[in-house]
Design a protein around this motif. Structure first.
Motif, short mmCIF file in Angstrom:
data_model
loop_
_atom_site.label_atom_id
_atom_site.label_comp_id
_atom_site.label_asym_id
_atom_site.label_seq_id
_atom_site.Cartn_x
_atom_site.Cartn_y
_atom_site.Cartn_z
N ASP A 69 0.81 -1.23 0.00
CA ASP A 69 0.00 0.00 0.00
C ASP A 69 0.84 1.27 0.00
N GLY A 70 2.14 1.16 0.14
CA GLY A 70 3.00 2.34 0.16
C GLY A 70 4.04 2.24 1.26
N TRP A 71 4.78 3.30 1.43
CA TRP A 71 5.85 3.35 2.42
C TRP A 71 5.28 3.72 3.78
N LEU A 87 4.39 7.40 4.70
CA LEU A 87 5.32 8.38 4.16
C LEU A 87 4.69 9.01 2.93
N ASP A 88 4.81 10.31 2.81
CA ASP A 88 4.13 11.05 1.74
C ASP A 88 4.95 11.00 0.43
N VAL A 89 5.09 9.79 -0.11
CA VAL A 89 5.75 9.58 -1.41
C VAL A 89 4.92 8.56 -2.19
N PRO A 90 5.04 8.54 -3.51
CA PRO A 90 4.30 7.55 -4.29
C PRO A 90 4.70 6.10 -3.92
N ALA A 101 13.32 10.89 1.99
CA ALA A 101 12.08 11.58 2.38
C ALA A 101 11.79 11.37 3.86
N ALA A 102 12.03 10.17 4.37
CA ALA A 102 11.82 9.89 5.80
C ALA A 102 12.79 10.72 6.65
N ALA A 103 14.05 10.79 6.22
CA ALA A 103 15.04 11.58 6.95
C ALA A 103 14.66 13.06 6.96
N ALA A 104 14.20 13.57 5.83
CA ALA A 104 13.78 14.98 5.75
C ALA A 104 12.56 15.23 6.64
#
Length: 150
Positions: A69-71, A87-90, A101-104
Motif C-alpha cells: 500500500d506504500g511506504w 510516508l508522503d511519497v508515491p 524523504a523519511a530523513a527529511a
C-alpha cells in the motif's frame, strides 16, 4: 406623617425582613474579603500555567517499511513514544528516495517542534523491504578548525 426617626432612616429598610433581604443582596465588604470564593459548593482553583510539551518527542530512531500500500514509517522518540504513519511519497518510489524523504520528515519535525537539527544515519538493511536508522542531535554550528581543510 413620618416620625423624625423615620425621616433619618429614609432609604434604609425598616422591617427585619427587608433588612435581611438587603443584607443577602449585598454583603458587607469585610465579609467579601474574608470569605473564600466558592463555586458549586467547592473551592475555586486557578489553573496552573504549565509549560506545554510539544506533541512530538525528540526523535531517536526510524523504521521504514515498503508495503504493497506504500511506504510506512515509525519514528521512535527519546521519551519512549512512537509516531507511525504513511510516508508522503508515491508507492513505487525508489528505496533510496524513500529513505531521504523519511530523513527529511524527521529533521523537519525535530526543527519545528524542538528547534534542533538532527542527523539520520541508516543501518545496512536486514531485509530487502525494511530499513532502520539512528537519529542523533547535531552539535551547534561550531566554526571548523583551521586544520580541518588540510
Amino acid at each position: 406623617m413620618f416620625s423624625p426617626q423615620a425621616r433619618h432612616t429614609a432609604g434604609l429598610p425598616t422591617t427585619r425582613r427587608a433588612q435581611n433581604l438587603a443584607a443577602a443582596v449585598e454583603p458587607p465588604p469585610e465579609l467579601i474579603a474574608t470569605n473564600p470564593t466558592m463555586l458549586d459548593s467547592g473551592m475555586v482553583r486557578r489553573k496552573k500555567e504549565r509549560k506545554k510539551r510539544p506533541p512530538f518527542g525528540i526523535p531517536k530512531g526510524i523504521v521504514l517499511l515498503a508495503t504493497p500500500d506504500g511506504w510506512r514509517h515509525s519514528v521512535l522518540t527519546v521519551e519512549g513514544g512512537m509516531l507511525c504513519g504513511r510516508l508522503d511519497v508515491p508507492i513505487h518510489t525508489d528505496p533510496q528516495d524513500a529513505r531521504a524523504a523519511a530523513a527529511a520528515m524527521v529533521a523537519g519535525l525535530a526543527r519545528d517542534f524542538h528547534g534542533t537539527d538532527v542527523e539520520v544515519n541508516w543501518d545496512p538493511p536486514q531485509e530487502p523491504w525494511s530499513w532502520t536508522a539512528h537519529v542523533t542531535i547535531t552539535v551547534g554550528n561550531e566554526p571548523a578548525s583551521p586544520d580541518a581543510g588540510v
